[in-house]
Design a protein around this motif. Structure first.
Motif, PDB file in Angstrom:
ATOM      1  N   ALA A 133      -1.856  37.474 -36.873  1.00 53.68           N
ATOM      2  CA  ALA A 133      -2.885  38.502 -36.957  1.00 53.68           C
ATOM      3  C   ALA A 133      -1.985  39.738 -36.831  1.00 53.68           C
ATOM      4  O   ALA A 133      -2.499  40.683 -37.472  1.00 53.68           O
ATOM      5  CB  ALA A 133      -3.644  38.451 -35.642  1.00 53.68           C
ATOM      6  N   VAL A 134      -0.857  39.727 -36.080  1.00 54.67           N
ATOM      7  CA  VAL A 134      -0.133  41.188 -36.126  1.00 54.67           C
ATOM      8  C   VAL A 134       0.407  41.414 -37.295  1.00 54.67           C
ATOM      9  O   VAL A 134       0.461  42.613 -37.724  1.00 54.67           O
ATOM     10  CB  VAL A 134       0.974  40.850 -34.899  1.00 54.67           C
ATOM     11  CG1 VAL A 134       1.874  41.912 -34.878  1.00 54.67           C
ATOM     12  CG2 VAL A 134       0.214  40.883 -33.490  1.00 54.67           C
ATOM     13  N   GLY A 135       0.920  40.252 -38.025  1.00 52.42           N
ATOM     14  CA  GLY A 135       1.544  40.818 -39.355  1.00 52.42           C
ATOM     15  C   GLY A 135       0.664  41.269 -40.131  1.00 52.42           C
ATOM     16  O   GLY A 135       1.134  42.143 -41.176  1.00 52.42           O
ATOM     17  N   LEU A 136      -0.788  40.805 -40.413  1.00 51.79           N
ATOM     18  CA  LEU A 136      -1.513  41.280 -41.329  1.00 51.79           C
ATOM     19  C   LEU A 136      -1.774  42.757 -40.738  1.00 51.79           C
ATOM     20  O   LEU A 136      -2.228  43.520 -41.547  1.00 51.79           O
ATOM     21  CB  LEU A 136      -2.874  40.388 -40.999  1.00 51.79           C
ATOM     22  CG  LEU A 136      -2.553  39.129 -41.912  1.00 51.79           C
ATOM     23  CD1 LEU A 136      -4.109  38.151 -41.565  1.00 51.79           C
ATOM     24  CD2 LEU A 136      -2.670  39.243 -43.517  1.00 51.79           C
ATOM     25  N   LEU A 137      -1.962  42.818 -39.533  1.00 49.45           N
ATOM     26  CA  LEU A 137      -2.248  44.418 -38.983  1.00 49.45           C
ATOM     27  C   LEU A 137      -1.072  45.448 -39.383  1.00 49.45           C
ATOM     28  O   LEU A 137      -1.360  46.338 -39.882  1.00 49.45           O
ATOM     29  CB  LEU A 137      -2.503  44.412 -37.632  1.00 49.45           C
ATOM     30  CG  LEU A 137      -3.721  43.849 -36.808  1.00 49.45           C
ATOM     31  CD1 LEU A 137      -3.848  43.806 -35.433  1.00 49.45           C
ATOM     32  CD2 LEU A 137      -5.050  44.657 -37.635  1.00 49.45           C
ATOM     33  N   LEU A 138       0.129  44.820 -39.249  1.00 54.07           N
ATOM     34  CA  LEU A 138       1.380  45.704 -39.872  1.00 54.07           C
ATOM     35  C   LEU A 138       1.117  46.087 -41.250  1.00 54.07           C
ATOM     36  O   LEU A 138       1.513  46.948 -41.828  1.00 54.07           O
ATOM     37  CB  LEU A 138       2.598  44.996 -39.427  1.00 54.07           C
ATOM     38  CG  LEU A 138       2.881  45.198 -37.928  1.00 54.07           C
ATOM     39  CD1 LEU A 138       4.239  44.144 -37.769  1.00 54.07           C
ATOM     40  CD2 LEU A 138       3.244  46.268 -37.618  1.00 54.07           C
ATOM     41  N   ILE A 139       0.816  44.909 -41.960  1.00 52.63           N
ATOM     42  CA  ILE A 139       0.582  45.106 -43.598  1.00 52.63           C
ATOM     43  C   ILE A 139      -0.530  46.067 -43.674  1.00 52.63           C
ATOM     44  O   ILE A 139      -0.355  46.969 -44.745  1.00 52.63           O
ATOM     45  CB  ILE A 139       0.296  43.906 -44.213  1.00 52.63           C
ATOM     46  CG1 ILE A 139       1.760  43.049 -44.217  1.00 52.63           C
ATOM     47  CG2 ILE A 139      -0.115  44.091 -45.843  1.00 52.63           C
ATOM     48  CD1 ILE A 139       1.841  41.444 -44.479  1.00 52.63           C
TER      49      ILE A 139
END
Length: 93
Positions: A56-62
């Motif tokens: 989830a954090v990775g998707l938010l960063l993208i």
């Protein structure tokens, strides 16, 4: 007479409670199946809470990197993109 009324009310409450728990058991089973399928599709061997959080954090960063690119920035979004893909790769490993 009051004994029969108490039994009727008690059995109605028991039926409602059983129906409520059955409903939530079905809903949680659906979510469990969804997340198992999602984990298999992503190739996540160990789909624990930390892996889902990293995903989830990775998707938010993208998403934040995409917004940065739309604001015509270059360096910040590239860093966010690399961090986002790194977190997602770590979650899938």
């Amino acid at each position: 007479m009051l004994n029969e009324l108490g039994e009727a009310i008690g059995s109605a409450i028991a039926w409602l409670t059983d129906a409520f728990f059955s409903f939530w058991e079905i809903v949680l089973g659906v979510f469990d199946g969804f997340f198992e399928g999602l984990a298999e599709g992503l190739g996540m061997q160990e789909a624990g809470p930390l892996a889902w959080l990293l995903l989830a954090v990775g998707l938010l960063l993208i998403l934040s990197a995409i917004q940065g690119f739309l604001r015509r920035s270059i360096v910040g979004p590239i860093i966010l993109l690399v961090l986002g893909f790194g977190l997602i790769a770590w979650a899938m490993a």
